[in-house]
Each structure stands twice: as structure tokens, then as C-alpha cells.
Enzyme design. Structure first.
Site, mmCIF file in Angstrom:
data_model
loop_
_atom_site.group_PDB
_atom_site.id
_atom_site.type_symbol
_atom_site.label_atom_id
_atom_site.label_comp_id
_atom_site.label_asym_id
_atom_site.label_seq_id
_atom_site.Cartn_x
_atom_site.Cartn_y
_atom_site.Cartn_z
ATOM 1 N N ASP A 21 0.829 -1.201 0.000
ATOM 2 C CA ASP A 21 0.000 0.000 0.000
ATOM 3 C C ASP A 21 0.870 1.260 0.000
ATOM 4 O OD1 ASP A 21 0.867 -0.109 2.620
ATOM 5 O OD2 ASP A 21 -1.140 -0.176 3.513
ATOM 6 N N SER A 22 2.187 1.055 0.001
ATOM 7 C CA SER A 22 3.130 2.152 -0.261
ATOM 8 C C SER A 22 2.849 2.809 -1.599
ATOM 9 C CB SER A 22 4.568 1.630 -0.229
ATOM 10 O OG SER A 22 4.708 0.469 -1.037
ATOM 11 N N ASP A 75 -0.645 -6.191 0.437
ATOM 12 C CA ASP A 75 -1.116 -5.531 1.646
ATOM 13 C C ASP A 75 -2.637 -5.486 1.674
ATOM 14 O OD1 ASP A 75 1.199 -4.883 3.056
ATOM 15 O OD2 ASP A 75 1.497 -3.017 1.956
ATOM 16 N N LYS A 78 -0.844 -9.347 3.788
ATOM 17 C CA LYS A 78 -0.123 -8.769 4.929
ATOM 18 C C LYS A 78 -1.046 -7.853 5.705
ATOM 19 C CE LYS A 78 3.415 -5.836 4.256
ATOM 20 N NZ LYS A 78 2.929 -4.553 4.847
ATOM 21 N N GLU A 80 -1.251 -5.343 9.382
ATOM 22 C CA GLU A 80 -0.403 -4.592 10.298
ATOM 23 C C GLU A 80 -0.913 -4.705 11.731
ATOM 24 O OE1 GLU A 80 0.227 -0.564 9.108
ATOM 25 O OE2 GLU A 80 0.900 -1.096 7.087
ATOM 26 N N GLU A 115 9.573 -3.606 10.841
ATOM 27 C CA GLU A 115 9.958 -2.336 10.240
ATOM 28 C C GLU A 115 10.423 -1.344 11.291
ATOM 29 O OE1 GLU A 115 8.348 1.156 7.185
ATOM 30 O OE2 GLU A 115 7.133 -0.631 7.531
#
Length: 270
Positions: A42-43, A81, A110, A112, A179
Site C-alpha cells: 500500500d506504499s 497488503d 499482509k 499490520e 519495520e
């Protein structure tokens, strides 16, 4: 078959090289150079859409880019993501959204965060979805975390990340991505849990590394609404393109450095 290939590499002690990817052209190039995992991150909200964070990225965005990456890479593991708001509040909806990403070509999704997200990860895994847990600095929580800051610096904060990593591993996640955490903490987690770890700003002792493609190429200069000269690349970034002269050579050099254990070097770690 693809995930079993990754498992064999880990069992041999090979380091995993992962890069973000958002389209078929780069997917094909990265696959030909031997990237182990392609992350449809999602970057893309920042590096493609010019936004200041990842929070505006939609599930439709992620499915679209996952399909284009899958079109270019038929033999490489694809991780996607789950964007902000698609998995945090309702496990059944999380499953439906994860299935959409899998149907778009992802092999792993993924999510978070730790804590309550452990139960969400287990819910997905129990229903056939492979999951990567993302701990430490979690971009979707950037406002809650007070900006882009190193996580796990205090003993209590490190213990929380350690506990979350262990819980996620026990739940059966395929990977734990760490991260912006101190290298010593990442080393301890990697040695303590069964799940392989992927680091970004987490030292060289993780099972593998990931970088954002635009960072590896040195072409990201911050969000669209801010001047380029105001941007400062994070400490963990290394411009491989400036060292090699071509995109293919830069990707190849990154893979070699990760597998040789020369990247990240101490200056890229916390």
C-alpha cells in the site's frame, strides 16, 4: 508450489530478497533477476499516487495492482497488503477482502499490528489464507504513532513487539515483517520464533529484507505536494541504481547484497 520453494530456501539458510512491485513490467524484470517475493504494497499510495501516507489506498487499488503484478510474474510469490480499514473491525469481512486479493493473484496477504490482530490472522489462516504479520513501525498507524519513528526502543516497547511476534508465529503466520526496530530486537525475534522474519530498517539478521522499489532506485522524493529538496530518505534506504547504472543491475545488486549479508550494513540499521 511457490510457497514451498520459499520454505526450502529458508531451511537451507538462504536470505530472502523481497521488493515492492506495482505493475507487470517491473514484475517481469524482477522475476527474471530472481527476487524471491514481490510485495504489492500500500506504499503505492505514496510512491504512485503522491499521497503523504498509505491511508487513502483502497481495496480496489490493491486488487488492480495485484492483478497487474501477477500478469508479469507467474513463478514468483506475491504478497499483497490489506489496506487500511479492510480487516481491523470484522473478521468475516477481513476474510472476504483477503479472498479478493488472493483471487487477484496474491499468494499471501499482509496485515499490520499485533494484539487483537493475532486473532484476525488466525481466523484467516484457519480458513486457508496465508498471512504475513507486520510489526514495529506500522504505516497505517502513522498518526497514532506520532509520525515515522523507530519502534521498540524502550524495554517495555520491545517486549510488546516481541510478544506480538511470538503470538503471530504461534498463530501460524508465514512471515513476520519487522519495520524500523533496533537491530538487536530484530535479531532476538528472528532467533526466538518459528516464522521467518523480513526486515526493513531492522538490521541484517532477519531471514530476509524488503525495500520499496522507488527507494532502491533513488527516485522517490516525497509526496507530490511537497518540494523534492525537502525530502530526506530514511536511514535504511540504499540507492542501488546510482551504484550500478541500470534498473536490472540495481535489482541484481540488491539481491546479491541481501543474500551475501552485506545489506543492510550497520549504517542502514538502528
Amino acid at each position: 508450489m511457490l510457497l514451498s520453494d520459499i520454505s526450502q530456501k529458508i531451511q537451507r539458510g538462504d536470505k530472502l530478497a523481497m521488493l515492492t512491485c506495482y505493475d507487470a513490467t517491473f514484475a517481469k524484470l524482477m522475476e527474471s533477476e530472481g527476487v524471491d517475493i514481490l510485495l504489492v504494497g500500500d506504499s503505492l499510495g505514496m510512491v504512485l499516487h503522491g499521497q503523504t501516507d498509505t491511508l487513502q489506498v483502497t481495496l480496489q487499488d490493491m486488487c488492480y495492482h495485484t492483478r497487474t503484478v501477477a500478469a508479469g510474474a507467474r513463478q514468483t510469490v506475491i504478497m499483497a497488503d490489506m489496506p487500511y480499514g479492510t480487516y481491523e473491525h470484522d473478521q468475516e469481512l477481513a476474510l472476504q477482502h483477503a479472498q479478493q486479493l488472493i483471487n487477484s493473484g496474491a499468494h499471501i496477504v499482509k496485515i499490520e499490528g499485533g494484539g487483537a490482530m493475532v486473532n484476525t490472522a488466525k481466523y484467516l489462516i484457519d480458513r486457508g489464507i496465508s498471512v504475513c504479520a507486520h510489526l514495529g513501525f506500522t504505516p497505517q498507524s502513522v498518526n497514532q504513532l506520532g509520525g515515522y519513528k523507530i519502534q521498540g526502543k524502550t524495554e517495555s516497547a520491545a517486549n510488546i513487539i516481541m510478544q506480538d511476534a511470538q503470538a503471530m508465529s504461534d498463530a501460524g503466520v508465514s512471515f513476520v515483517l519487522l519495520e524500523m526496530v533496533p537491530a538487536q530486537l530484530a535479531r532476538t525475534i528472528t532467533q526466538s520464533i518459528n516464522a521467518p522474519t523480513i526486515g526493513i530498517g531492522a538490521g541484517a539478521d532477519c531471514s530476509g529484507q524488503v525495500l520499496v522499489l522507488q527507494d532502491l532506485l533513488g527516485i522517490y522524493s516525497g509526496p507530490a505536494n511537497k518540494p523534492a529538496d525537502a525530502f530526506k530518505a530514511p536511514r535504511f534506504v540504499r540507492n542501488f541504481l546510482s551504484e550500478t547504472g541500470s534498473v536490472q543491475s540495481a535489482v541484481r545488486a540488491y539481491i546479491h547484497a541481501v543474500k551475501a549479508g552485506t545489506f543492510p550494513a550497520p549504517q542502514h540499521s538502528y
